[in-house]
Design an enzyme around this catalytic site. Structure first.
Site, PDB file in Angstrom:
ATOM      1  N   LYS A   1       0.839  -1.212   0.000  1.00  0.00           N
ATOM      2  CA  LYS A   1       0.000   0.000   0.000  1.00  0.00           C
ATOM      3  C   LYS A   1       0.872   1.260   0.000  1.00  0.00           C
ATOM      4  CE  LYS A   1      -4.323  -1.947   1.552  1.00  0.00           C
ATOM      5  NZ  LYS A   1      -5.472  -1.951   2.437  1.00  0.00           N
TER       6      LYS A   1
ATOM      7  N   LYS B   1      -3.940 -11.060  -5.453  1.00  0.00           N
ATOM      8  CA  LYS B   1      -5.136 -11.244  -4.608  1.00  0.00           C
ATOM      9  C   LYS B   1      -6.338 -10.429  -5.117  1.00  0.00           C
ATOM     10  CE  LYS B   1      -5.808  -8.962  -0.690  1.00  0.00           C
ATOM     11  NZ  LYS B   1      -6.655  -8.641   0.458  1.00  0.00           N
TER      12      LYS B   1
ATOM     13  N   LYS C   1     -11.199  -5.548  -2.993  1.00  0.00           N
ATOM     14  CA  LYS C   1     -12.363  -4.701  -3.273  1.00  0.00           C
ATOM     15  C   LYS C   1     -11.977  -3.306  -3.745  1.00  0.00           C
ATOM     16  CE  LYS C   1     -13.441  -4.625   1.630  1.00  0.00           C
ATOM     17  NZ  LYS C   1     -12.123  -4.400   2.190  1.00  0.00           N
TER      18      LYS C   1
HETATM   19  N1  AQP Z   1      -8.874 -12.287  -1.925  1.00  0.00           N
HETATM   20  C1  AQP Z   1      -9.205 -12.723  -0.735  1.00  0.00           C
HETATM   21  N2  AQP Z   1      -9.423 -14.042  -0.517  1.00  0.00           N
HETATM   22  C2  AQP Z   1      -9.775 -14.502   0.707  1.00  0.00           C
HETATM   23  N3  AQP Z   1      -9.934 -13.703   1.791  1.00  0.00           N
HETATM   24  C3  AQP Z   1      -9.737 -12.384   1.624  1.00  0.00           C
HETATM   25  N4  AQP Z   1      -9.810 -11.331   2.472  1.00  0.00           N
HETATM   26  C4  AQP Z   1      -9.514 -10.198   1.794  1.00  0.00           C
HETATM   27  N5  AQP Z   1      -9.242 -10.475   0.509  1.00  0.00           N
HETATM   28  C5  AQP Z   1      -9.369 -11.827   0.365  1.00  0.00           C
HETATM   29  C6  AQP Z   1     -10.191 -11.436   3.868  1.00  0.00           C
HETATM   30  O1  AQP Z   1     -11.350 -10.625   4.070  1.00  0.00           O
HETATM   31  C7  AQP Z   1     -11.320 -10.079   5.387  1.00  0.00           C
HETATM   32  C8  AQP Z   1     -11.630  -8.641   5.327  1.00  0.00           C
HETATM   33  O2  AQP Z   1     -10.614  -7.938   4.679  1.00  0.00           O
HETATM   34  P1  AQP Z   1     -10.531  -6.363   4.827  1.00  0.00           P
HETATM   35  O3  AQP Z   1     -11.649  -5.736   4.125  1.00  0.00           O
HETATM   36  O4  AQP Z   1     -10.400  -5.984   6.241  1.00  0.00           O
HETATM   37  O5  AQP Z   1      -9.171  -5.976   4.175  1.00  0.00           O
HETATM   38  P2  AQP Z   1      -8.270  -6.628   3.120  1.00  0.00           P
HETATM   39  O6  AQP Z   1      -7.707  -7.901   3.620  1.00  0.00           O
HETATM   40  O7  AQP Z   1      -7.277  -5.571   2.752  1.00  0.00           O
HETATM   41  O8  AQP Z   1      -9.289  -6.919   1.936  1.00  0.00           O
HETATM   42  P3  AQP Z   1      -9.344  -6.271   0.510  1.00  0.00           P
HETATM   43  O9  AQP Z   1     -10.547  -6.787  -0.192  1.00  0.00           O
HETATM   44  O10 AQP Z   1      -8.030  -6.444  -0.185  1.00  0.00           O
HETATM   45  O11 AQP Z   1      -9.587  -4.761   0.859  1.00  0.00           O
HETATM   46  P4  AQP Z   1      -8.841  -3.491   0.361  1.00  0.00           P
HETATM   47  O12 AQP Z   1      -8.853  -3.597  -1.141  1.00  0.00           O
HETATM   48  O13 AQP Z   1      -9.662  -2.358   0.882  1.00  0.00           O
HETATM   49  O14 AQP Z   1      -7.459  -3.513   0.942  1.00  0.00           O
HETATM   50  C9  AQP Z   1      -9.952 -10.405   5.984  1.00  0.00           C
HETATM   51  O15 AQP Z   1     -10.107 -11.493   6.863  1.00  0.00           O
HETATM   52  C10 AQP Z   1      -9.145 -10.808   4.786  1.00  0.00           C
HETATM   53  O16 AQP Z   1      -8.144 -11.733   5.132  1.00  0.00           O
END
Ligand code: AQP
Length: 331
Positions: free
Chosen positions: A111, A195, A198
């Protein structure tokens, strides 16, 4: 009964990756643990957010949590910024965290690279894992169900808990991470070595839980696949098909072995059309449940109650931390 904690950022509408990596496990575990689920909006502001969108996403995320099958009578669902103990505990934990430990986190490195291309890197991005440790340790959680990407942060949480316990007083439970059997890391649909996220700039790379179901099926049909034609799980040589097999298995409960047998001799096109239908039907049902919650007008009451329950527990732990560290006056 042991305690469970998990959080999700309202940084956008969750994807099918978030569902398979996180929510699906939550609903399975809620009966075995005293469960705290947190909408971590203070984490979300470590990257730029639109103020009104963030508020809207916070409420939508609550509906999505509930639509995944969480029982509001059983669990505590709340918003992080509404429980002041989180920020207080994070500040205290920063004094037992080394900068080098934070700089080693891969999420920070990823990030920070993106942020430094646009503007300076904010300090919150670096101290994010300390706030996450506070979230978990405040509730005495012994288990934290997360996707694969949070494993490194969980390791740091364990280290900080042990360091605090040794240095001050033995007040924290050292938590265990709980990864899902299938779906711990769902990959991007157009770049299956990355990965699914969102906040990805390319909407074709992910399936949002609120995507139009037909559009989502189309995204599956146009997902990147690999050379060759065999439908076989092989992460190294067939990352695209392997990712689709994991999504298929996660949504239907069929094992990957069974799916390989079912699609033996069939084309990528046939396989993707069938998975598209699975996704379409899953999203249609899911969104119906989200709408029911939104229309019921119950979400604010559930979050108000959650805030009260969470505050009661978290404030007690903050007091213990302050006492252990010698903060404030003795009364
Ligand atoms: N691709 C993924 N596959 C499986 N699990 C996932 N998680 C995130 N991406 C995947 C799990 O979802 C939970 C919530 O995640 P978060 O929203 O707190 O943040 P993150 O891990 O940073 O998820 P994103 O989607 O990648 O969000 P952004 O894009 O905002 O950074 C966690 O338990 C995570 O492990």
């Amino acid at each position: 009964m042991k305690t469970l904690f998990s959080g999700v950022q309202p940084s956008g509408i969750p994807t099918i990756g978030n569902y398979l990596g996180a929510y699906k496990q939550f609903t399975e575990l809620q009966h075995e643990y005293d469960s705290y689920f947190c909408i971590v909006d203070q984490h979300a502001i470590t990257v730029p957010q639109d103020r009104l969108k963030l508020r809207e996403n916070t409420k939508t995320l609550a509906a999505i949590y509930l639509a995944s099958g969480l029982d509001p009578e059983k669990i505590t669902l709340f918003v992080q910024s509404e429980v002041s103990a989180h920020a207080k505990a994070a500040w205290m934990l920063q004094s037992v965290t080394y900068i080098g430990e934070l700089e080693r986190m891969t999420q920070y490195k990823d990030k920070a690279r993106k942020q430094s291309a646009k503007e300076g890197i904010n300090a919150g991005l670096l101290t994010y894992p300390t706030l996450m440790a506070a979230d978990i340790l405040l509730y005495g959680a012994s288990i934290v169900p997360v996707g694969d990407d949070q494993n490194q942060h969980l390791e740091l949480t364990r280290t900080l808990a042990e360091r605090f316990n040794n240095r001050y007083n033995d007040i924290f439970t050292v938590p265990e991470v709980k990864l899902p059997e299938v779906g711990g890391r769902i990959m991007s649909l157009n770049e299956p070595t990355k990965k699914m996220s969102k906040s990805d700039d390319n909407a074709k790379s992910y399936i949002s839980l609120l995507d139009n179901p037909k559009t989502a099926a189309k995204k599956i049909r146009s997902a990147v696949t690999d050379s060759g034609s065999e439908i076989r799980f092989d992460k190294e040589n067939k990352p695209g098909i392997s990712n689709l097999l994991v999504i298929y298995s996660g949504l239907t409960g069929q094992s990957i072995k069974d799916l390989e047998a079912e699609y033996e001799g069939k084309s990528y096109g046939e396989f993707k059309t069938a998975l598209g239908e699975v996704v379409e039907s899953f999203l249609t049902d899911f969104q119906e449940r989200v709408n029911e919650y939104v229309e019921s007008g119950r979400i604010d009451d559930i979050l108000d109650e959650g805030r009260e329950r969470a505050s009661r527990k978290a404030d007690k732990m903050v007091e213990k931390m302050e006492r252990a560290m010698g903060l404030g006056r003795k009364r």
